[in-house]
Every structure is written in C-alpha cells, then in structure tokens.
Scaffold this motif. Structure first.
Motif, short mmCIF file in Angstrom:
data_model
loop_
_atom_site.label_atom_id
_atom_site.label_comp_id
_atom_site.label_asym_id
_atom_site.label_seq_id
_atom_site.Cartn_x
_atom_site.Cartn_y
_atom_site.Cartn_z
N HIS A 172 28.72 31.11 38.35
CA HIS A 172 28.10 32.06 38.84
C HIS A 172 29.48 32.89 39.64
O HIS A 172 30.03 32.17 40.19
N PHE A 173 29.40 34.14 39.42
CA PHE A 173 30.49 34.99 39.78
C PHE A 173 30.51 35.52 41.21
O PHE A 173 29.36 36.06 41.46
N GLU A 174 31.22 35.38 42.23
CA GLU A 174 31.11 35.58 43.69
C GLU A 174 31.75 37.03 43.77
O GLU A 174 31.25 38.03 44.14
N ARG A 175 33.00 37.05 43.02
CA ARG A 175 33.79 38.15 43.15
C ARG A 175 34.54 38.24 42.28
O ARG A 175 35.31 37.19 41.77
N VAL A 176 35.11 39.49 41.48
CA VAL A 176 36.20 39.56 40.41
C VAL A 176 36.99 40.80 40.77
O VAL A 176 36.39 41.77 41.09
N TRP A 177 38.36 40.58 41.01
CA TRP A 177 39.23 41.52 41.21
C TRP A 177 40.12 42.17 39.75
O TRP A 177 40.60 41.07 39.31
N LEU A 178 40.08 43.24 39.73
CA LEU A 178 40.94 43.84 38.33
C LEU A 178 42.43 44.16 38.95
O LEU A 178 43.28 44.19 38.08
N ASP A 179 42.28 44.27 40.20
CA ASP A 179 43.80 44.52 41.07
C ASP A 179 43.51 44.16 42.44
O ASP A 179 43.32 44.84 43.30
N LEU A 180 43.95 43.02 42.56
CA LEU A 180 43.61 42.35 43.95
C LEU A 180 44.31 43.26 45.05
O LEU A 180 43.84 43.14 46.11
N HIS A 181 45.80 43.54 44.80
CA HIS A 181 46.62 44.12 45.92
C HIS A 181 46.08 45.41 46.02
O HIS A 181 46.67 46.16 46.90
N ALA A 182 45.16 46.17 45.36
CA ALA A 182 44.69 47.45 45.66
C ALA A 182 43.61 47.29 46.63
O ALA A 182 43.11 48.38 47.30
#
Length: 213
Positions: A172-182
């Motif tokens: 189960h995904f809690e959070r997914v970032w495609l650009d964490l530093h944004a």
C-alpha cells in the motif's frame, strides 16, 4: 559504485567491534543489546558512505538505527563518521544485505530505507534489484506489523520498476513523489544522502516512495 581499495578500512573496522558488526547472523532477534537503550529499530540497506544513517541517528535519538553495507571501504568511511559522533543509537553492519531474514527476526524492524540503490538496468539483473519480489518478501517478514518502507532514487527506470514491483506484491502506497525537492513541505524532514545532494544540485528529479505491507 565500487570504491577504490583503502588499506586502512578493514583494520579500522576490526579495531571497532563496538560500532561495526561483521557477523549479523549472531545477533538475530537480539539487536537491542547493541544499543544504549531499547527503541524502535530502523535499517538502511546499502548505506554507502553513511551520511544518511548518521544524520538520521542524530536527528532522531529516540530511535535505533543500523546501516548495512557490503563494501568494506564504504563501511570504513561510515565508521569514521560514527567515531566522530559516537552516537549511542547507531550500529553499522558490514555484510551482504541479500540475507536479511538471516540477520533479523520476524517483526524485529520498524522501518527500512532503500536509498539510491544500484539500478541493475539489464533484464538479466532484475533479481538483484532491492525492490525485486524476493527482497520484498524478506522485508515483509522482518518488518513489524505497522512497519514501512522508504525508497529514494534518481533513476527513472528503477523508480517505475519499483512502483510496479511493490504494487504487484500488494503493498500500500502512503505517498509517492515524482520530484521530491519540489515539495517544500516534504523537505522539512528530508535527510539527504551523498548521491541525493549531488543529483538534486544538477537539477535531476528525486523520486521517492513510502509504502507498507
């Protein structure tokens, strides 16, 4: 990436058994004995030179941390950092991380960090990726019921593969970032690795997944 041989690394490791474990199988189910106090245990598989795990131990003294690395030279560099800090909630392990169920008991670990793992891009290398199903099975065994997995990479191919692999495994995904530093809010608690600082400074997106079984 394999580091150049450093003749000082192994003697330094051998001289500090209080900080470095070379036979982790002997401590299975008894890792808390290596720390100043009992606390939830978090491990980084493939700690490299140790920046991330050292900084995590400094930032969260209420938790215990283990940095696991198979390269002797990288472990030696991480050990130098620990010798400077002498953190009572940090232990290092110099061993191959492919046998985690040999090192940790069922439900012994509260969280696992996978940071900038080798992408092993060729199809025949798939089973070596740390998000391959056989590794996920081990993580599931050693993680506590409410334990979680955190994964960071700059490699788009490995990120997409890992999303698919975790999903196919039923995570189960809690959070997914495609650009964490944004995401400025996410950066408040973010602890960077050496690679993360390098790649993000070049403008490359950092991908991150937080998930649980």
């Amino acid at each position: 990436m394999r580091l150049r041989n450093k003749p000082w690394a192994k003697p330094l490791i051998d001289a500090h058994p209080e900080y470095v474990v070379t036979r982790p199988q002997d401590l299975k189910g008894n890792w808390q004995s290596r720390f100043a106090k009992q606390a939830p245990l978090f491990i980084e598989v493939g700690m490299g030179k140790g920046r991330f795990i050292v900084e995590m131990a400094k930032k969260y003294p209420e938790f215990n941390f283990i940095g696991l690395e198979m390269q002797t030279v990288a472990t030696g560099i991480a050990l130098k950092k620990q010798l400077e800090e002498q953190l009572p909630n940090l232990q290092l392990v110099c061993a191959n991380g492919s046998g985690l169920t040999e090192f940790f008991e069922e439900n012994e670990v509260a969280g696992i960090y996978l940071n900038f793992s080798d992408p092993w891009p060729k199809k025949r290398q798939e089973k070596r990726r740390l998000t391959y199903a056989s590794f996920l099975e081990q993580y599931k065994i050693i993680l506590a019921e409410n334990g979680h997995l955190e994964f960071k990479t700059d490699n788009r191919g490995l990120f997409e593969y890992s999303l698919s692999s975790l999903n196919n495994f039923g995570m189960h995904f809690e959070r997914v970032w495609l650009d964490l530093h944004a995401d400025q809010q996410a950066l408040v608690d973010n602890v960077m690795t050496e690679y993360e600082e390098k790649f993000s400074s070049l403008g490359q997106p950092i991908y991150k997944i937080e998930a649980h079984f």
